[in-house]
Design a protein around this motif. Structure first.
Motif, PDB file in Angstrom:
ATOM      1  N   LEU A  94     120.978  69.000  21.167  1.00 48.51           N
ATOM      2  CA  LEU A  94     122.203  68.666  21.897  1.00 48.51           C
ATOM      3  C   LEU A  94     123.335  69.660  21.678  1.00 48.51           C
ATOM      4  O   LEU A  94     124.341  69.618  22.393  1.00 48.51           O
ATOM      5  CB  LEU A  94     122.685  67.273  21.490  1.00 48.51           C
ATOM      6  N   TYR A 145     124.741  71.672  25.821  1.00 57.57           N
ATOM      7  CA  TYR A 145     124.436  70.256  26.079  1.00 57.57           C
ATOM      8  C   TYR A 145     124.061  70.100  27.559  1.00 57.57           C
ATOM      9  O   TYR A 145     124.851  70.426  28.457  1.00 57.57           O
ATOM     10  CB  TYR A 145     125.658  69.403  25.735  1.00 57.57           C
ATOM     11  N   TYR A 147     122.687  67.081  29.005  1.00 51.53           N
ATOM     12  CA  TYR A 147     122.341  65.683  29.243  1.00 51.53           C
ATOM     13  C   TYR A 147     123.520  64.977  29.919  1.00 51.53           C
ATOM     14  O   TYR A 147     124.551  65.587  30.217  1.00 51.53           O
ATOM     15  CB  TYR A 147     121.956  64.997  27.930  1.00 51.53           C
ATOM     16  N   LEU A 153     131.815  64.105  25.610  1.00 50.00           N
ATOM     17  CA  LEU A 153     131.463  64.846  24.385  1.00 50.00           C
ATOM     18  C   LEU A 153     132.586  64.861  23.335  1.00 50.00           C
ATOM     19  O   LEU A 153     132.312  64.659  22.145  1.00 50.00           O
ATOM     20  CB  LEU A 153     131.058  66.282  24.734  1.00 50.00           C
TER      21      LEU A 153
END
Length: 360
Positions: A94, A145, A147, A153
């Motif tokens: 991530l 990242y 996703y 975030l």
């Protein structure tokens, strides 16, 4: 192991147990966090991390079980391995923006409470984890990242920092309180006799001198009393040392209950006690000690022996303005000897000639 050592060792063992009970609660917190992370990772589409967190839950659960089995060091190692692997995998997948690397700080601190590790080893292991933390920024700084919920975030990062920090604050604040309590307990153990819980002779001398100095400043009188349980050796020989110890604790309790909180009560040695009556002149001290003597004579000792009567003899002196502690103690002791020599169970008031006695 001597008798005096046993309470200390038991106390230290209790402290370790409490310490790991705290870590056990932190482990439950971590377990619950990983359960939520399973749902979180599944929601954002990181299915590999969701599956990994199932194993994380199992790891923390097994560690909790090991703590219950008193296998503390093994539990900490499992926690450490899980956090390291989880942090590395989360950051590799991530990136660093979510803040999973901060969990390394928590576990690096917890390693320091493992008393089975030598301090040097614990420090090395903790520093290794901190270096691992720094290495994550080196190896995974470019991981992007990819996703869902990108806009969240910064908030996830803050949440992870808080989650990583809470266990440290909780655990070390409680461990701090335990350390303070232990220090107070050890100080008390150094100051008091382990059987009677009265001041011991070594500590009491300084306390008496300080009390004397305060009394001089405010022009108050102080009386010093030497006291001795009559025929105590015979009691020990007849009923055994366990019964003798029981009698000593009963006498100590009677002295504490009958005297004032400002008075100093000392187990001077064996069956001998020293009493310092603050703000008390000779006449008032005699009345108080006679009341104490009568109270002790009337004590019920059914737990020791039916119809057993315990008496005490006393030697009393008002502390003269220029007299030293040693000289005052000698005169009180001489007065006590006169009480014992003249039939016991009486109070003798010391004079320079040691010839003034008031009896039963």
């Amino acid at each position: 192991m001597t008798t005096s050592e046993q309470p200390l060792h038991a106390s230290l063992d209790d402290v370790e147990q409490v310490k790991f009970q705290i870590i056990k609660k932190v482990a439950y917190f971590a377990l619950a966090t990983h359960v939520l992370l399973i749902l979180f990772f599944a929601q954002i589409g990181a299915l590999t991390l969701a599956i990994v967190n199932i194993f994380s839950v199992l790891a923390w659960g097994s560690g909790i079980f090991l703590i219950s089995q008193r296998l503390h060091a093994l539990a900490l190692r499992i926690f450490c391995i899980e956090v390291v692997l989880h942090s590395i995998l989360a950051c590799a997948t991530l990136g660093l923006e979510l803040g999973f690397q901060f969990y390394l700080w928590t576990i690096s601190s917890m390693l320091l409470v493992d008393y089975q590790l030598k301090l040097k080893q614990a420090v090395i292991y903790s520093m290794t984890l901190i270096i691992t933390f720094a290495g994550l920024y080196f190896f995974f700084a470019d991981v992007t990242y990819n996703y869902a919920y990108v806009s969240l975030l910064p908030y996830i990062n803050i949440i992870n920092i808080i989650i990583a920090g809470l266990p440290m604050i909780y655990a070390f604040s409680l461990i701090r309180e335990i350390s303070i309590s232990q220090r107070i307990e050890l100080t008390e153990m150094a100051a008091k006799d382990h059987l009677t819980k009265l001041y011991n002779r070594r500590f009491a001398k300084q306390l008496i001198i300080e009390t004397r100095q305060k009394s001089i400043m405010v022009d108050n009188q102080i009386c010093v009393v030497m006291a001795d349980i009559d025929m105590f050796k015979q009691i020990n020989d007849t009923y055994g040392h366990d019964k003798g110890d029981a009698i000593l604790t009963i006498i100590a309790s009677a002295l504490t209950n009958q005297l004032n909180s400002t008075d100093i009560i000392v187990r001077w040695g064996g069956e001998e006690f020293l009493i310092v009556l603050a703000n008390t002149n000779e006449a008032d001290a005699f009345v108080r000690i006679e009341a104490l003597r009568n109270h002790i004579q009337a004590l019920s000792l059914l737990s020791i022996k039916p119809n057993l009567t315990i008496t005490m003899s006393f030697g009393l002196i008002e502390w003269r303005p220029l007299a030293s502690l040693e000289k005052t103690l000698q005169q009180a002791d001489a007065a006590l000897y006169k009480s014992k020599n003249d039939g016991r169970n009486m109070t003798t008031i010391a004079t320079p000639e040691q010839d003034y006695m008031i009896g039963v």
